[in-house]
Motif scaffolding. Structure first.
Motif, mmCIF file in Angstrom:
data_model
loop_
_atom_site.group_PDB
_atom_site.id
_atom_site.type_symbol
_atom_site.label_atom_id
_atom_site.label_comp_id
_atom_site.label_asym_id
_atom_site.label_seq_id
_atom_site.Cartn_x
_atom_site.Cartn_y
_atom_site.Cartn_z
ATOM 1 N N ARG A 1 0.822 -1.211 0.000
ATOM 2 C CA ARG A 1 0.000 0.000 0.000
ATOM 3 C C ARG A 1 0.859 1.266 0.000
ATOM 4 O O ARG A 1 0.521 2.254 -0.663
ATOM 5 C CB ARG A 1 -0.938 -0.012 1.203
ATOM 6 N N HIS A 2 1.931 1.254 0.743
ATOM 7 C CA HIS A 2 2.821 2.416 0.740
ATOM 8 C C HIS A 2 3.454 2.619 -0.629
ATOM 9 O O HIS A 2 3.606 3.765 -1.090
ATOM 10 C CB HIS A 2 3.902 2.235 1.804
ATOM 11 N N GLU A 3 3.801 1.535 -1.294
ATOM 12 C CA GLU A 3 4.377 1.657 -2.632
ATOM 13 C C GLU A 3 3.359 2.204 -3.619
ATOM 14 O O GLU A 3 3.680 3.063 -4.454
ATOM 15 C CB GLU A 3 4.880 0.292 -3.104
ATOM 16 N N VAL A 4 2.122 1.732 -3.535
ATOM 17 C CA VAL A 4 1.077 2.233 -4.428
ATOM 18 C C VAL A 4 0.822 3.716 -4.168
ATOM 19 O O VAL A 4 0.660 4.517 -5.102
ATOM 20 C CB VAL A 4 -0.213 1.409 -4.253
ATOM 21 N N ALA A 5 0.783 4.115 -2.890
ATOM 22 C CA ALA A 5 0.569 5.525 -2.562
ATOM 23 C C ALA A 5 1.701 6.396 -3.101
ATOM 24 O O ALA A 5 1.461 7.509 -3.586
ATOM 25 C CB ALA A 5 0.451 5.693 -1.049
ATOM 26 N N ALA A 6 2.937 5.885 -3.054
ATOM 27 C CA ALA A 6 4.066 6.653 -3.598
ATOM 28 C C ALA A 6 3.959 6.785 -5.112
ATOM 29 O O ALA A 6 4.277 7.839 -5.678
ATOM 30 C CB ALA A 6 5.377 5.967 -3.219
ATOM 31 N N GLN A 7 3.495 5.716 -5.778
ATOM 32 C CA GLN A 7 3.350 5.780 -7.229
ATOM 33 C C GLN A 7 2.229 6.730 -7.652
ATOM 34 O O GLN A 7 2.300 7.346 -8.721
ATOM 35 C CB GLN A 7 3.070 4.377 -7.786
ATOM 36 N N LEU A 8 1.191 6.845 -6.834
ATOM 37 C CA LEU A 8 0.069 7.724 -7.166
ATOM 38 C C LEU A 8 0.299 9.177 -6.777
ATOM 39 O O LEU A 8 -0.482 10.049 -7.159
ATOM 40 C CB LEU A 8 -1.207 7.226 -6.473
ATOM 41 N N ALA A 9 1.355 9.439 -6.025
ATOM 42 C CA ALA A 9 1.607 10.814 -5.593
ATOM 43 C C ALA A 9 1.870 11.727 -6.795
ATOM 44 O O ALA A 9 1.405 12.871 -6.819
ATOM 45 C CB ALA A 9 2.783 10.849 -4.622
ATOM 46 N N GLY A 10 2.592 11.230 -7.800
ATOM 47 C CA GLY A 10 2.879 12.033 -8.989
ATOM 48 C C GLY A 10 1.634 12.418 -9.759
ATOM 49 O O GLY A 10 1.402 13.613 -10.033
ATOM 50 N N PRO A 11 0.787 11.456 -10.166
ATOM 51 C CA PRO A 11 -0.441 11.832 -10.873
ATOM 52 C C PRO A 11 -1.348 12.764 -10.082
ATOM 53 O O PRO A 11 -1.958 13.667 -10.651
ATOM 54 C CB PRO A 11 -1.117 10.478 -11.119
ATOM 55 N N ARG A 12 -1.446 12.552 -8.772
ATOM 56 C CA ARG A 12 -2.293 13.440 -7.980
ATOM 57 C C ARG A 12 -1.747 14.866 -7.958
ATOM 58 O O ARG A 12 -2.504 15.834 -8.063
ATOM 59 C CB ARG A 12 -2.401 12.901 -6.560
ATOM 60 N N ALA A 13 -0.429 15.009 -7.823
ATOM 61 C CA ALA A 13 0.163 16.345 -7.837
ATOM 62 C C ALA A 13 -0.028 17.012 -9.194
ATOM 63 O O ALA A 13 -0.296 18.217 -9.282
ATOM 64 C CB ALA A 13 1.648 16.252 -7.482
ATOM 65 N N THR A 14 0.106 16.236 -10.282
ATOM 66 C CA THR A 14 -0.102 16.788 -11.612
ATOM 67 C C THR A 14 -1.532 17.269 -11.790
ATOM 68 O O THR A 14 -1.783 18.330 -12.376
ATOM 69 C CB THR A 14 0.236 15.734 -12.674
#
Length: 263
Positions: free
Chosen positions: A182-195
């Motif tokens: 879950r932490h890895e998925v959250a880190a991967q989604l941080a970029g799209p959310r910021a964009t």
């Protein structure tokens, strides 16, 4: 700026309606007719008592609507806090069982300092308590899904006489692996959310830059018919884009399932 522009449009329409109302009242006064607000209640008709004014009802409804997002945030926080306490329970129970403590005593010791698990602690402390039922009830609460596996392991150990420690140890290891995923998925989604957040703010930046260059975009957006159409369309597209991005990212986390439960 865009929200303020929309508010300006709405307030402009409201001012126009107020001017029309005042003109109507003046015409009534000139004709010798009494305005509606000054009329006395007709005989035989009693004014409505106890009815809440329309504006008050609308204000209360708006307050309820504004509280909904905060309620969702509070629910997510409570769910996360319960997940943390269930993880602490598994970690403490694993350590207690490794020392050879009785499962009930181990469960009672593991719940010390975990206020959201008071039902499990009460079941472990009482000789007639049922830890399986308490854990199963905890599993139905948002954030307590991992307790369902512990309840199954406890029931199997109780009915077969098998040791509970190895099962709890494996359950704790699986839970830690799930947390890492879950932490890895959250880190991967941080970029799209910021964009997505950056792109949603670009229209405001464009309006500010245009004003700085003397183009007067607010005058066009608020003072002309095509500008109002552009403003409304832009706001709608930004809202759709934000909702779409949120739905995409939510679908990824939804596929993982609730913590402690299989996807």
């Amino acid at each position: 700026v865009l929200v303020a522009a929309a508010g300006a449009l709405l307030s402009g329409g409201a001012r126009g309606r107020r001017r029309a109302t005042r003109a109507t009242l003046r015409r009534h006064s000139a004709a010798g007719r009494q305005p509606t607000e000054a009329r006395q209640p007709t005989a035989g008709r009693q004014p409505t008592v106890g009815r809440q004014p329309t504006g008050a009802r609308q204000g209360a409804a708006a307050g309820e609507w504004r509280r909904l997002p905060w309620s969702a945030v509070a629910a997510r926080r409570e769910s996360g806090a319960l997940q943390t306490e269930v993880d602490d329970l598994l970690a403490g129970l694993t350590g207690e069982l490794r020392t050879g403590v009785d499962p009930r005593d181990a469960l009672l010791s593991a719940t010390v300092g975990l206020p959201r698990l008071s039902g499990v602690a009460a079941a472990a402390a009482s000789p007639s308590g049922d830890p399986v039922a308490a854990l199963s009830a905890l599993a139905t609460t948002p954030g307590g899904g991992a307790a369902a596996h512990l309840a199954v392991a406890w029931e199997v150990a109780r009915s077969t006489g098998a040791a509970l420690g190895p099962a709890v140890d494996r359950l704790h290891a699986a839970r830690r692996a799930e947390q890492r995923l879950r932490h890895e998925v959250a880190a991967q989604l941080a970029g799209p959310r910021a964009t997505a957040r950056l792109l949603s703010g670009l229209p405001v930046v464009g309006v500010v830059l245009g004003s700085g260059l003397g183009a007067e975009p607010l005058g066009f957006l608020l003072g002309t018919g095509p500008g109002r159409a552009v403003l409304v369309t832009g706001l709608a597209l930004v809202a759709v884009g934000v909702r779409w991005t949120a739905a995409i990212t939510a679908s990824v986390t939804r596929d993982l399932g609730e913590p402690g439960r299989p996807p």
